[in-house]
Scaffold this motif. Sequence first.
Motif, short mmCIF file in Angstrom:
data_model
loop_
_atom_site.label_atom_id
_atom_site.label_comp_id
_atom_site.label_asym_id
_atom_site.label_seq_id
_atom_site.Cartn_x
_atom_site.Cartn_y
_atom_site.Cartn_z
N PRO A 2 -9.73 -0.43 -4.07
CA PRO A 2 -8.83 -1.63 -3.90
C PRO A 2 -7.56 -1.60 -3.00
O PRO A 2 -7.20 -0.41 -2.64
CB PRO A 2 -8.25 -1.82 -5.53
CG PRO A 2 -8.57 -0.79 -6.14
CD PRO A 2 -9.27 0.17 -5.33
N PHE A 3 -7.08 -2.78 -2.77
CA PHE A 3 -5.94 -2.85 -1.73
C PHE A 3 -4.79 -2.37 -2.27
O PHE A 3 -3.99 -1.51 -1.57
CB PHE A 3 -5.52 -4.20 -1.07
CG PHE A 3 -4.55 -4.32 -0.16
CD1 PHE A 3 -4.54 -4.02 0.92
CD2 PHE A 3 -3.43 -5.06 -0.76
CE1 PHE A 3 -3.73 -4.02 1.78
CE2 PHE A 3 -2.42 -5.27 0.17
CZ PHE A 3 -2.60 -4.58 1.56
N ARG A 4 -4.34 -2.56 -3.74
CA ARG A 4 -3.46 -2.17 -4.12
C ARG A 4 -3.66 -0.96 -5.09
O ARG A 4 -4.15 -0.97 -6.06
CB ARG A 4 -2.51 -3.12 -5.14
CG ARG A 4 -2.36 -4.48 -4.31
CD ARG A 4 -1.74 -5.36 -5.26
NE ARG A 4 -0.42 -5.12 -5.68
CZ ARG A 4 0.11 -5.92 -6.07
NH1 ARG A 4 -0.15 -7.08 -6.53
NH2 ARG A 4 1.74 -5.67 -6.29
N PHE A 5 -3.29 0.52 -4.49
CA PHE A 5 -3.94 1.47 -4.98
C PHE A 5 -2.88 2.68 -5.42
O PHE A 5 -3.26 3.61 -6.07
CB PHE A 5 -4.81 2.27 -4.03
CG PHE A 5 -4.02 2.57 -2.90
CD1 PHE A 5 -3.61 3.98 -2.72
CD2 PHE A 5 -4.14 1.70 -1.68
CE1 PHE A 5 -3.09 4.36 -1.49
CE2 PHE A 5 -3.44 2.17 -0.41
CZ PHE A 5 -3.08 3.23 -0.44
N ILE A 6 -1.53 2.43 -5.08
CA ILE A 6 -0.61 3.25 -5.58
C ILE A 6 -0.19 3.23 -7.28
O ILE A 6 0.81 2.08 -7.69
CB ILE A 6 0.53 3.04 -4.71
CG1 ILE A 6 0.16 3.45 -3.10
CG2 ILE A 6 1.77 4.05 -5.09
CD1 ILE A 6 1.42 3.11 -2.42
N TRP A 74 11.99 -1.54 -8.03
CA TRP A 74 12.95 -2.41 -7.79
C TRP A 74 14.08 -1.65 -7.02
O TRP A 74 14.63 -2.18 -5.90
CB TRP A 74 13.40 -3.39 -9.06
CG TRP A 74 12.24 -4.41 -9.18
CD1 TRP A 74 11.61 -4.52 -10.14
CD2 TRP A 74 12.29 -5.51 -8.25
NE1 TRP A 74 10.87 -5.69 -10.15
CE2 TRP A 74 11.16 -6.48 -8.77
CE3 TRP A 74 12.85 -6.13 -6.88
CZ2 TRP A 74 10.56 -7.62 -8.21
CZ3 TRP A 74 12.23 -7.34 -6.72
CH2 TRP A 74 11.33 -7.95 -7.17
N VAL A 75 14.50 -0.51 -7.30
CA VAL A 75 15.49 0.16 -6.59
C VAL A 75 15.04 0.59 -5.23
O VAL A 75 15.78 0.65 -4.31
CB VAL A 75 16.04 1.16 -7.63
CG1 VAL A 75 17.14 2.12 -6.75
CG2 VAL A 75 16.71 0.55 -8.86
N ASP A 76 13.70 1.20 -5.46
CA ASP A 76 13.13 1.47 -4.08
C ASP A 76 13.09 0.44 -2.92
O ASP A 76 13.50 0.68 -1.79
CB ASP A 76 11.84 2.11 -4.26
CG ASP A 76 12.12 3.64 -5.06
OD1 ASP A 76 13.31 4.32 -4.83
OD2 ASP A 76 11.13 3.94 -5.63
N ALA A 106 7.91 1.38 5.75
CA ALA A 106 6.97 1.94 4.95
C ALA A 106 7.35 1.93 3.33
O ALA A 106 6.62 1.75 2.50
CB ALA A 106 6.93 3.67 5.33
N VAL A 107 8.74 1.92 3.10
CA VAL A 107 9.34 1.88 1.86
C VAL A 107 8.93 0.39 1.29
O VAL A 107 8.52 0.36 0.12
CB VAL A 107 10.79 2.19 1.85
CG1 VAL A 107 11.50 1.62 0.44
CG2 VAL A 107 10.96 3.80 2.07
N SER A 112 6.15 -2.83 -2.36
CA SER A 112 5.99 -4.14 -2.65
C SER A 112 4.30 -4.69 -2.51
O SER A 112 4.07 -5.53 -3.25
CB SER A 112 6.60 -5.04 -1.54
OG SER A 112 7.91 -4.97 -1.80
N ALA A 113 3.82 -4.23 -1.40
CA ALA A 113 2.28 -4.45 -1.37
C ALA A 113 1.40 -3.62 -1.90
O ALA A 113 0.24 -4.15 -2.25
CB ALA A 113 2.08 -4.81 0.27
#
Length: 147
Positions: A2-6, A74-76, A106-107, A112-113
């Motif tokens: 999947p695109f969102r994998f982290i 959110w802090v990151d 990159a952060v 976010s994505a």
Amino acid sequence: MPFRFITNSIRTYLIDYPVVVVLMVAPFPLKLGKSSTVALWLSMVTRVTALLLPALREHLTGLIRVINYWQQLWVDRALGVVSTTATSTFHPTGLDARYYWVLAFAVLLTTSALNTPEVSGAQRATSTCGLPCETQFDSSEWKGANS
């Protein structure tokens, strides 16, 4: 894939500690900071903050465990915005500018994505993806169980 994998675990073991340590050390061998020493030290402060956050998170590697995964994201994200703003404000040039812009991008991208959306215990338990659930499912918490 999947695109969102982290996921929370990927972020903790592969991003938070190793990447932040590399980002804290890398400016010195690369001799960054020639065009803007303020940007260099602001970058170091944000990286130290990013290193301390996992120690405060509710995870196996957390030492104090007072913030959850989404609060850390959110802090990151805020640190990514600070990096972007600092790069725009202090106008580093050359390798300095490229380094800070790539890091800020990159952060923001990874927080976010690419991070996986929050999934409740009920959604994980009823998932048909075949992956093991991280938590036990309690049917009394599921709204449709009493119907």
